[in-house]
Design an enzyme around this catalytic site. Structure first.
Site, short mmCIF file in Angstrom:
data_model
loop_
_atom_site.label_atom_id
_atom_site.label_comp_id
_atom_site.label_asym_id
_atom_site.label_seq_id
_atom_site.Cartn_x
_atom_site.Cartn_y
_atom_site.Cartn_z
N ASP A 45 25.14 47.97 29.03
CA ASP A 45 26.28 48.88 29.16
C ASP A 45 27.39 48.47 28.20
OD1 ASP A 45 27.65 51.01 31.10
OD2 ASP A 45 29.12 49.43 30.68
N TYR A 50 34.79 48.75 23.48
CA TYR A 50 34.51 47.30 23.58
C TYR A 50 34.34 46.68 22.19
CZ TYR A 50 33.25 48.50 28.47
OH TYR A 50 33.23 48.98 29.76
N LYS A 75 30.20 54.74 25.59
CA LYS A 75 31.23 55.61 26.16
C LYS A 75 32.22 56.07 25.10
CE LYS A 75 30.98 52.46 30.13
NZ LYS A 75 30.95 51.08 29.60
N HIS A 108 34.71 57.80 29.01
CA HIS A 108 35.13 56.51 29.57
C HIS A 108 36.17 56.65 30.69
CE1 HIS A 108 35.26 52.03 28.22
NE2 HIS A 108 35.41 52.12 29.51
P1 NAD Z 1 32.31 41.67 37.03
O1 NAD Z 1 32.56 42.00 38.45
O2 NAD Z 1 30.94 41.72 36.48
O3 NAD Z 1 32.96 40.26 36.82
C1 NAD Z 1 32.72 39.47 35.72
C2 NAD Z 1 33.22 38.08 36.07
O4 NAD Z 1 32.35 37.50 37.04
C3 NAD Z 1 33.21 37.16 34.88
O5 NAD Z 1 34.42 36.44 34.92
C4 NAD Z 1 32.02 36.25 35.10
O6 NAD Z 1 32.25 34.97 34.62
C5 NAD Z 1 31.90 36.24 36.61
N1 NAD Z 1 30.49 36.06 37.02
C6 NAD Z 1 29.42 36.79 36.58
N2 NAD Z 1 28.30 36.37 37.19
C7 NAD Z 1 28.66 35.37 38.02
C8 NAD Z 1 27.93 34.54 38.92
N3 NAD Z 1 26.61 34.66 39.05
N4 NAD Z 1 28.61 33.61 39.62
C9 NAD Z 1 29.94 33.50 39.49
N5 NAD Z 1 30.69 34.24 38.66
C10 NAD Z 1 30.05 35.17 37.93
O7 NAD Z 1 33.33 42.62 36.24
P2 NAD Z 1 33.46 43.23 34.78
O8 NAD Z 1 33.05 42.29 33.75
O9 NAD Z 1 34.78 43.81 34.67
O10 NAD Z 1 32.48 44.47 34.84
C11 NAD Z 1 31.14 44.42 34.46
C12 NAD Z 1 30.83 45.51 33.46
O11 NAD Z 1 31.25 46.78 33.93
C13 NAD Z 1 31.53 45.36 32.12
O12 NAD Z 1 30.93 44.43 31.28
C14 NAD Z 1 31.43 46.76 31.58
O13 NAD Z 1 30.15 46.98 31.04
C15 NAD Z 1 31.64 47.58 32.84
N6 NAD Z 1 33.06 48.01 33.00
C16 NAD Z 1 33.33 49.33 32.87
C17 NAD Z 1 34.63 49.79 33.01
C18 NAD Z 1 34.89 51.25 32.87
O14 NAD Z 1 36.05 51.65 32.81
N7 NAD Z 1 33.87 52.08 32.81
C19 NAD Z 1 35.68 48.91 33.28
C20 NAD Z 1 35.37 47.56 33.43
C21 NAD Z 1 34.06 47.13 33.30
#
Ligand code: NAD
Length: 275
Positions: A45, A50, A75, A108
Site C-alpha cells: 500500500d 508518500y 492513491k 486519498h
Molecule cells: P500502524 O498502526 O501500522 O503503526 C505503525 C507503527 O507500529 C510503527 O511505529 C511501527 O514501528 C509499529 N509496529 C509495527 N509492527 C509492530 C509490531 N509487530 N510490534 C510493535 N510495534 C509495531 O500505522 P501506520 O503506519 O500509520 O499505518 C499503516 C499504513 O496505513 C501506512 O503505511 C499506509 O500505507 C496506510 N495509511 C494510510 C493513510 C490514509 O490516509 N489512507 C493514513 C495513514 C496510514
C-alpha cells in the site's frame, strides 16, 4: 503463512494483510518492500503523497514474483483533485510504479471543503475500462461522502481505507460498507503508536493464551473481523511477526472482548477538517 483474501466488487481479490509504506523514506523503500515480499506479503500500500511509488515498483520488479501475484495500491494526492490534473496524476503514478497496471487506485482524502470529490470520482470511473486500474476506491470517506459519489455516479467504490484500530472501530461506517459491498481497509491498524494498544488487557490475555504477541492479536482481530489491515514496519522481524498473525484463530470470546474496547474515538485527522 497463507493470508486470506477478499473479492472486490470488480472481481479481483485483495489479501487481507498488506504492507504499508507511509513514512518509509524513498532511499530505503525498495529494500523494505523487497524484504516484505521475501517474508511473504503480496499486497503493498503506497500513495503518490508518500513519495516512494518508484521504489515500490522497483522492488516488485526486482523480486521476480509474477506481477499478477502482487496487489499494489496507490492513491491520488490531495492537491491533484482539480479537474484536468487527475488523468495526469494517474498516468504519473502508472509511470512511476512501472508495473503495467495498478491493482487499486484510491482518492486519498475527500477534501470536502473543496467540494470536487464527486467529479474526481467520476474521472476515476474511467480508469478501469482500459485495464490501467483493476479496481478503484476511496480513502477517508465518511458516509455522506460515500452516499454522494454512489448517488451521483452510480459507481460504488471497491474499498474505503480509513483509520481503524481497537479503540476506533468505525462500526457505523462498516455497516454502510456492508450494505453496499464496499470492503473496509484499516490504516493505523496498530494505533500508529498513538496509544499503547499492545497493553490493553483483553489483547494481552489473548496473546498469552495463544503464545503470540499483542501485535499479532490485533492484526488477527482485524482479519477475523473481515477487514483488510495495512501494518507498517521497517524491521524485517516485525514484518514477519505481523504477517504470521494470519496463522492462528481467536475464540469468539476473545474477539468479543476486543470488540468491547471500542470507544469510537478518532486519533488522527478528521477528513472533514482537511484543507
Ligand atoms: P500502524 O498502526 O501500522 O503503526 C505503525 C507503527 O507500529 C510503527 O511505529 C511501527 O514501528 C509499529 N509496529 C509495527 N509492527 C509492530 C509490531 N509487530 N510490534 C510493535 N510495534 C509495531 O500505522 P501506520 O503506519 O500509520 O499505518 C499503516 C499504513 O496505513 C501506512 O503505511 C499506509 O500505507 C496506510 N495509511 C494510510 C493513510 C490514509 O490516509 N489512507 C493514513 C495513514 C496510514
Amino acid at each position: 503463512t497463507s493470508v486470506p483474501s477478499l473479492a472486490l466488487n470488480a472481481g479481483n481479490r485483495i489479501p487481507q494483510l498488506g504492507f504499508g509504506v507511509f513514512l518509509i523514506k524513498p532511499e530505503v523503500t525498495q529494500q523494505a518492500v523487497e524484504e516484505a515480499l521475501e517474508v511473504g506479503y503480496r499486497h503493498i500500500d503506497t500513495a503518490t503523497g508518500y513519495g516512494n511509488e518508484a521504489e515500490v515498483g522497483a522492488a516488485v520488479r526486482a523480486s521476480g514474483i509474477p506481477r499478477e501475484e502482487v496487489f499494489v495500491t496507490t492513491k491520488l494526492k490531495n492537491d491533484h483533485h482539480a479537474a484536468g490534473d487527475i488523468e495526469g496524476a494517474f498516468q504519473r503514478s502508472l509511470d512511476a510504479l512501472d508495473l503495467g497496471y495498478i491493482d487499486l487506485y484510491l482518492i486519498h482524502w475527500p477534501m470536502p471543503k473543496n467540494d470536487v470529490y464527486v467529479e474526481t470520482w467520476r474521472t476515476f470511473t474511467g480508469f478501469t475500462s482500459d485495464g490501467r486500474a483493476k479496481s478503484i476506491g476511496v480513502s477517508n470517506f465518511k458516509i455522506p461522502h460515500l452516499q454522494r459519489i454512489i448517488d451521483e455516479t452510480g459507481v460504488t467504490p471497491a474499498v474505503n481505507q480509513v483509520e481503524l484500530h481497537p479503540t476506533f472501530q468505525q462500526r457505523e461506517l462498516r455497516a454502510f460498507h456492508e450494505q453496499h459491498g464496499i470492503e473496509t481497509e484499516a490504516w493505523a491498524p496498530l494505533g500508529q503508536g498513538r496509544y499503547d494498544v499492545f497493553s490493553l488487557p483483553p489483547i494481552v490475555a489473548a496473546a498469552e493464551a495463544h503464545g503470540v504477541t499483542s501485535a499479532q492479536v490485533v492484526l488477527r482481530w482485524h482479519v477475523q473481523t473481515g477487514l483488510i489491515a495495512l501494518p507498517k514496519s521497517s524491521s524485517k522481524d516485525r514484518m514477519r511477526e505481523n504477517l504470521e498473525s494470519a496463522g492462528f484463530e481467536l475464540t469468539a470470546d476473545q474477539m468479543a472482548a476486543i470488540d468491547d474496547l471500542d470507544q469510537n474515538v478518532r486519533l488522527a485527522a478528521d477528513p472533514d477538517d482537511m484543507n
